[in-house]
Design an enzyme around this catalytic site. Structure first.
Site, PDB file in Angstrom:
ATOM      1  N   ALA A  63       0.813  -1.234   0.000  1.00 13.80           N
ATOM      2  CA  ALA A  63       0.000   0.000   0.000  1.00 13.80           C
ATOM      3  C   ALA A  63       0.841   1.276   0.000  1.00 13.80           C
ATOM      4  O   ALA A  63       0.305   2.361   0.187  1.00 13.80           O
ATOM      5  CB  ALA A  63      -0.955  -0.013   1.185  1.00 13.80           C
ATOM      6  N   SER A  86      -5.430 -10.733 -11.991  1.00  7.94           N
ATOM      7  CA  SER A  86      -5.070  -9.915 -13.158  1.00  7.94           C
ATOM      8  C   SER A  86      -5.672 -10.547 -14.402  1.00  7.94           C
ATOM      9  O   SER A  86      -5.904 -11.765 -14.439  1.00  7.94           O
ATOM     10  CB  SER A  86      -3.542  -9.891 -13.307  1.00  7.94           C
ATOM     11  OG  SER A  86      -3.170  -9.375 -14.581  1.00  7.94           O
ATOM     12  N   ARG A 127       2.198   2.526  -2.581  1.00  7.16           N
ATOM     13  CA  ARG A 127       1.980   3.236  -3.858  1.00  7.16           C
ATOM     14  C   ARG A 127       0.940   2.486  -4.701  1.00  7.16           C
ATOM     15  O   ARG A 127       0.463   1.417  -4.305  1.00  7.16           O
ATOM     16  CB  ARG A 127       3.306   3.336  -4.616  1.00  7.16           C
ATOM     17  CG  ARG A 127       3.814   1.996  -5.091  1.00  7.16           C
ATOM     18  CD  ARG A 127       5.167   2.087  -5.772  1.00  7.16           C
ATOM     19  NE  ARG A 127       5.427   0.888  -6.549  1.00  7.16           N
ATOM     20  CZ  ARG A 127       6.616   0.508  -6.983  1.00  7.16           C
ATOM     21  NH1 ARG A 127       7.681   1.236  -6.699  1.00  7.16           N
ATOM     22  NH2 ARG A 127       6.754  -0.587  -7.709  1.00  7.16           N
ATOM     23  N   VAL A 137       5.580  -9.857   2.706  1.00  8.88           N
ATOM     24  CA  VAL A 137       4.436 -10.778   2.841  1.00  8.88           C
ATOM     25  C   VAL A 137       4.805 -12.237   2.585  1.00  8.88           C
ATOM     26  O   VAL A 137       4.051 -13.139   2.959  1.00  8.88           O
ATOM     27  CB  VAL A 137       3.246 -10.379   1.931  1.00  8.88           C
ATOM     28  CG1 VAL A 137       2.671  -9.024   2.340  1.00  8.88           C
ATOM     29  CG2 VAL A 137       3.625 -10.416   0.453  1.00  8.88           C
ATOM     30  N   TYR A 140       3.905 -14.939 -13.632  1.00  9.76           N
ATOM     31  CA  TYR A 140       2.865 -14.021 -13.128  1.00  9.76           C
ATOM     32  C   TYR A 140       1.461 -14.532 -13.457  1.00  9.76           C
ATOM     33  O   TYR A 140       0.564 -14.496 -12.614  1.00  9.76           O
ATOM     34  CB  TYR A 140       3.121 -12.651 -13.748  1.00  9.76           C
ATOM     35  CG  TYR A 140       2.252 -11.510 -13.286  1.00  9.76           C
ATOM     36  CD1 TYR A 140       2.530 -10.818 -12.110  1.00  9.76           C
ATOM     37  CD2 TYR A 140       1.166 -11.080 -14.055  1.00  9.76           C
ATOM     38  CE1 TYR A 140       1.750  -9.732 -11.704  1.00  9.76           C
ATOM     39  CE2 TYR A 140       0.389  -9.997 -13.662  1.00  9.76           C
ATOM     40  CZ  TYR A 140       0.690  -9.327 -12.487  1.00  9.76           C
ATOM     41  OH  TYR A 140      -0.078  -8.252 -12.096  1.00  9.76           O
ATOM     42  N   LYS A 163      -1.408 -15.407 -10.774  1.00 12.18           N
ATOM     43  CA  LYS A 163      -2.680 -14.685 -10.759  1.00 12.18           C
ATOM     44  C   LYS A 163      -3.869 -15.635 -10.975  1.00 12.18           C
ATOM     45  O   LYS A 163      -4.968 -15.381 -10.462  1.00 12.18           O
ATOM     46  CB  LYS A 163      -2.666 -13.569 -11.804  1.00 12.18           C
ATOM     47  CG  LYS A 163      -1.699 -12.419 -11.454  1.00 12.18           C
ATOM     48  CD  LYS A 163      -1.918 -11.885 -10.052  1.00 12.18           C
ATOM     49  CE  LYS A 163      -1.360 -10.488  -9.841  1.00 12.18           C
ATOM     50  NZ  LYS A 163      -1.470 -10.075  -8.413  1.00 12.18           N
TER      51      LYS A 163
HETATM   52  N1  LIG Z   1      -0.863  -2.134 -12.694  1.00 15.66           N
HETATM   53  C1  LIG Z   1      -1.558  -3.025 -13.380  1.00 15.66           C
HETATM   54  O1  LIG Z   1      -1.820  -2.840 -14.575  1.00 15.66           O
HETATM   55  C2  LIG Z   1      -2.060  -4.284 -12.712  1.00 15.66           C
HETATM   56  C3  LIG Z   1      -2.905  -5.106 -13.453  1.00 15.66           C
HETATM   57  C4  LIG Z   1      -3.394  -6.277 -12.883  1.00 15.66           C
HETATM   58  C5  LIG Z   1      -3.042  -6.610 -11.589  1.00 15.66           C
HETATM   59  N2  LIG Z   1      -2.213  -5.799 -10.879  1.00 15.66           N
HETATM   60  C6  LIG Z   1      -1.874  -6.211  -9.510  1.00 15.66           C
HETATM   61  O2  LIG Z   1      -2.278  -5.210  -8.602  1.00 15.66           O
HETATM   62  C7  LIG Z   1      -1.398  -5.199  -7.486  1.00 15.66           C
HETATM   63  C8  LIG Z   1      -0.817  -3.794  -7.304  1.00 15.66           C
HETATM   64  O3  LIG Z   1      -0.140  -3.433  -8.494  1.00 15.66           O
HETATM   65  P1  LIG Z   1       0.472  -1.970  -8.765  1.00 15.66           P
HETATM   66  O4  LIG Z   1       0.374  -1.757 -10.215  1.00 15.66           O
HETATM   67  O5  LIG Z   1      -0.106  -1.007  -7.816  1.00 15.66           O
HETATM   68  O6  LIG Z   1       2.022  -2.276  -8.432  1.00 15.66           O
HETATM   69  P2  LIG Z   1       3.193  -1.368  -7.824  1.00 15.66           P
HETATM   70  O7  LIG Z   1       4.456  -2.021  -8.269  1.00 15.66           O
HETATM   71  O8  LIG Z   1       2.976   0.077  -8.131  1.00 15.66           O
HETATM   72  O9  LIG Z   1       2.993  -1.563  -6.242  1.00 15.66           O
HETATM   73  C9  LIG Z   1       3.194  -2.821  -5.643  1.00 15.66           C
HETATM   74  C10 LIG Z   1       3.553  -2.608  -4.180  1.00 15.66           C
HETATM   75  O10 LIG Z   1       3.752  -3.912  -3.587  1.00 15.66           O
HETATM   76  C11 LIG Z   1       4.884  -3.833  -2.740  1.00 15.66           C
HETATM   77  N3  LIG Z   1       5.475  -5.151  -2.553  1.00 15.66           N
HETATM   78  C12 LIG Z   1       6.141  -5.892  -3.470  1.00 15.66           C
HETATM   79  N4  LIG Z   1       6.589  -7.022  -2.904  1.00 15.66           N
HETATM   80  C13 LIG Z   1       6.196  -7.017  -1.608  1.00 15.66           C
HETATM   81  C14 LIG Z   1       6.369  -7.913  -0.529  1.00 15.66           C
HETATM   82  N5  LIG Z   1       7.047  -9.048  -0.669  1.00 15.66           N
HETATM   83  N6  LIG Z   1       5.834  -7.579   0.671  1.00 15.66           N
HETATM   84  C15 LIG Z   1       5.154  -6.411   0.833  1.00 15.66           C
HETATM   85  N7  LIG Z   1       4.951  -5.523  -0.172  1.00 15.66           N
HETATM   86  C16 LIG Z   1       5.479  -5.822  -1.375  1.00 15.66           C
HETATM   87  C17 LIG Z   1       5.831  -2.891  -3.475  1.00 15.66           C
HETATM   88  O11 LIG Z   1       6.843  -2.380  -2.603  1.00 15.66           O
HETATM   89  C18 LIG Z   1       4.875  -1.836  -3.994  1.00 15.66           C
HETATM   90  O12 LIG Z   1       4.698  -0.764  -3.083  1.00 15.66           O
HETATM   91  C19 LIG Z   1      -0.352  -6.268  -7.764  1.00 15.66           C
HETATM   92  O13 LIG Z   1      -0.726  -7.479  -7.149  1.00 15.66           O
HETATM   93  C20 LIG Z   1      -0.404  -6.407  -9.269  1.00 15.66           C
HETATM   94  O14 LIG Z   1       0.081  -7.660  -9.678  1.00 15.66           O
HETATM   95  C21 LIG Z   1      -1.718  -4.645 -11.415  1.00 15.66           C
END
Ligand SMILES: NC(=O)c1ccc[n+]([C@@H]2O[C@H](COP(=O)([O-])OP(=O)(O)OC[C@H]3O[C@@H](n4cnc5c(N)ncnc54)[C@H](O)[C@@H]3O)[C@@H](O)[C@H]2O)c1
Length: 253
Positions: free
Chosen positions: A14, A142, A16, A64, A154, A158
């Site tokens: 959370a 996703s 970002r 996590v 990935y 997912k």
């Molecule tokens: N952006 C997209 O287009 C998209 C699409 C489908 C799914 N998602 C999913 O949504 C979620 C959020 O994506 P986002 O785009 O905001 O990504 P992002 O990379 O902007 O943010 C991900 C956050 O997760 C944290 N993180 C990573 N590994 C971690 C760990 N081991 N323990 C605790 N925190 C950890 C990171 O530090 C980061 O702050 C993810 O699960 C991603 O796979 C994103």
């Protein structure tokens, strides 16, 4: 829910992106929110924004995928904020590569963060939900669950989260706990920015190209996903469980 004792939500990843938008939205909805990310110092902006808007938040550092860190984080949240009855498993990483170039580390890191991480967090939180006879779990899947070139790791993780969600719904339903998954399409965050960089495409062009393929003619924003999380964790959504909603601006991934 009374204002004096807000329900407690944990949002992982959370600091970002989608996680930050979700934490802010749940705080605005009246939850006290644990803003969990790898490094506690990175959570301070999200925490400050929630507090500035009059909400209650706690920044927590934890990986996590590490069982001890997860237990310590959940114990701390329960002690400092209250029993966590809402969990959003959002933390995520990508390690994209074509199968023939994908390393074992690329595979393991992605499995560990998404699958092991969601399992460990949910296992640590479920007792609070069962005790409260009320709970909500939302897992971030996703559109890649349907298959995506360069994402064998990935897409597998997912898709796995969708099975995890459905089993949680079956096991925990009788305790008033629902579990649902959101499968976003293209959301404008650091994650998609990194993908554009890897492909050598300026982010603006990458976003425009993606938008041209999406029926609503735009890419998604973190707030689009936060809105759906807000629905799933709401009081009125108690009869919706085990579902996967594709939030992709159209019917196809
Ligand atoms: N952006 C997209 O287009 C998209 C699409 C489908 C799914 N998602 C999913 O949504 C979620 C959020 O994506 P986002 O785009 O905001 O990504 P992002 O990379 O902007 O943010 C991900 C956050 O997760 C944290 N993180 C990573 N590994 C971690 C760990 N081991 N323990 C605790 N925190 C950890 C990171 O530090 C980061 O702050 C993810 O699960 C991603 O796979 C994103």
């Amino acid at each position: 829910m009374s204002e004096a004792t807000p329900r407690v939500a944990i949002v992982t990843g959370a600091a970002r992106g989608i996680g930050a938008a979700t934490a802010k939205r749940l705080a605005a909805d009246g939850f006290a929110v644990a803003v969990l990310d790898l490094d506690e110092s990175t959570t301070k902006d999200t925490v400050a924004e929630i507090e500035a808007a009059g909400g209650r938040a706690l920044g927590v550092g934890a990986d996590v995928s590490d069982a001890e860190q997860v237990q310590a984080a959940v114990d701390r949240i329960a002690a400092e904020l209250g029993a966590p009855v809402v969990l959003v498993n959002n933390a995520g990483v990508t390690r994209d590569n074509m199968l023939f170039k994908m390393t074992e580390v690329d595979w393991d890191v992605v499995m560990n963060v998404h699958l092991r991480g969601s399992f460990l967090m949910t296992r640590a939180c479920q007792k609070y939900m069962v005790d409260a006879k009320w709970g909500r779990v939302v897992n971030l899947s996703s559109v890649s669950a349907l298959g995506n070139r360069g994402q064998a790791n990935y897409s597998t993780a997912k898709a796995g989260l969708q099975g995890f969600t459905k089993t949680l719904a079956i096991e925990l339903g009788k305790f008033g706990v629902t579990a649902n998954a959101i499968a976003p399409g293209f959301i404008q965050t650091e994650m998609t920015k990194a993908t554009a960089e890897r492909m050598g495409i300026p982010f603006d062009d990458f976003v425009k190209g993606a938008a041209s393929q999406i029926p609503v003619a735009r890419v998604g924003q973190p707030e689009d996903i936060a809105h759906l999380v807000s629905f799933f964790v709401s009081e009125g959504a108690g009869f919706v469980s085990g579902q996967v909603v594709y939030a992709a601006g159209g019917p196809k991934a």
